[in-house]
Design a protein around this motif. Structure first.
Motif, PDB file in Angstrom:
ATOM      1  N   CYS A 110      43.552  43.008  35.038  1.00  0.00           N
ATOM      2  CA  CYS A 110      44.013  41.727  34.498  1.00  0.00           C
ATOM      3  C   CYS A 110      42.874  40.994  33.794  1.00  0.00           C
ATOM      4  O   CYS A 110      43.046  40.439  32.702  1.00  0.00           O
ATOM      5  N   ASN A 111      41.708  41.002  34.405  1.00  0.00           N
ATOM      6  CA  ASN A 111      40.543  40.364  33.804  1.00  0.00           C
ATOM      7  C   ASN A 111      40.151  41.044  32.501  1.00  0.00           C
ATOM      8  O   ASN A 111      39.782  40.386  31.527  1.00  0.00           O
ATOM      9  N   LEU A 112      40.233  42.361  32.499  1.00  0.00           N
ATOM     10  CA  LEU A 112      39.919  43.127  31.288  1.00  0.00           C
ATOM     11  C   LEU A 112      40.869  42.734  30.154  1.00  0.00           C
ATOM     12  O   LEU A 112      40.425  42.455  29.026  1.00  0.00           O
ATOM     13  N   MET A 113      42.163  42.708  30.451  1.00  0.00           N
ATOM     14  CA  MET A 113      43.154  42.348  29.443  1.00  0.00           C
ATOM     15  C   MET A 113      42.959  40.920  28.948  1.00  0.00           C
ATOM     16  O   MET A 113      43.110  40.629  27.753  1.00  0.00           O
ATOM     17  N   LEU A 114      42.599  40.030  29.852  1.00  0.00           N
ATOM     18  CA  LEU A 114      42.387  38.638  29.463  1.00  0.00           C
ATOM     19  C   LEU A 114      41.154  38.475  28.580  1.00  0.00           C
ATOM     20  O   LEU A 114      41.130  37.612  27.695  1.00  0.00           O
ATOM     21  N   CYS A 115      40.137  39.306  28.794  1.00  0.00           N
ATOM     22  CA  CYS A 115      38.962  39.288  27.913  1.00  0.00           C
ATOM     23  C   CYS A 115      39.363  39.650  26.485  1.00  0.00           C
ATOM     24  O   CYS A 115      38.877  39.059  25.514  1.00  0.00           O
TER      25      CYS A 115
END
Length: 200
Positions: A110-115
């Motif tokens: 999720c953090n990767l996608m949000l980046c």
């Protein structure tokens, strides 16, 4: 007050949130790994999602590729965001084979996608990365509370309180305006829930 606001912003910086999340997993026992392995996993997470990105920022600042490690300007964010995507991907791949950490791995992805989302938004507008990070953090804890409310509900409530304190600190420091903080928080919260619906 200025120093306190800066301290709060650093303690709950987006690149430290994966470490905080894993500490919650250890405290609740949901990761179901031995004490030694839990410490090893924590060290890996702290190193790849905080230490290495922080060193990268310092190097970029030293060679004047970015103006400030606080990345106040939109132009300072592109390379660090790209680097963070790489580190998050590498970390998620490392934990991909550990079934007990599947839920934590979901948080990393999720953090990767949000980046990636922030990278594209940053082309046009400055959104609060603290807001997005905390929104994703709270959303993950809310979803985990649906699985085990006794374990995660107190942490979800605490995350809401922390989100308010950090948001107030960012506004006090005039790092963002209201819309940049609030929209960032909502974006992080909504994106995690959407990915949860798609994944599970």
């Amino acid at each position: 007050m200025n120093k306190l606001a800066q301290f709060i912003s650093v303690i709950f910086h987006p690149i430290l949130l994966p470490t905080w999340m894993f500490l919650i997993f250890i405290v609740t026992g949901i990761c179901e790994v031995s004490h030694v392995r839990a410490e090893l996993c924590l060290a890996i997470i702290f190193g790849t999602t905080f230490i290495l990105p922080a060193i990268t920022l310092l190097i970029l600042k030293k060679f004047k590729i970015i103006e400030s490690i606080t990345m106040e300007k939109r132009s300072d964010r592109f390379i660090p965001l790209f680097v963070m995507v790489i580190f998050l991907y590498a970390t998620s791949r490392f934990f991909n084979g550990i079934n007990a950490l599947a839920l934590y791995n979901f948080y990393l992805i999720c953090n990767l996608m949000l980046c990636v989302v922030v990278f594209w938004i940053n082309l046009f507008w400055k959104v609060s990365m603290h807001g997005i990070g905390l929104g994703a953090f709270a959303a993950t804890l809310l979803l985990l509370s649906t699985i085990s409310s006794n374990l995660f509900l107190p942490f979800f409530i605490l995350s809401i309180i922390i989100s308010g304190v950090v948001s107030a600190s960012r506004l006090y420091l005039m790092s963002h305006n209201d819309s940049q903080v609030y929209i960032g928080y909502i974006l992080g919260f909504v994106c995690v829930n959407l990915l949860w619906l798609i994944t599970f």
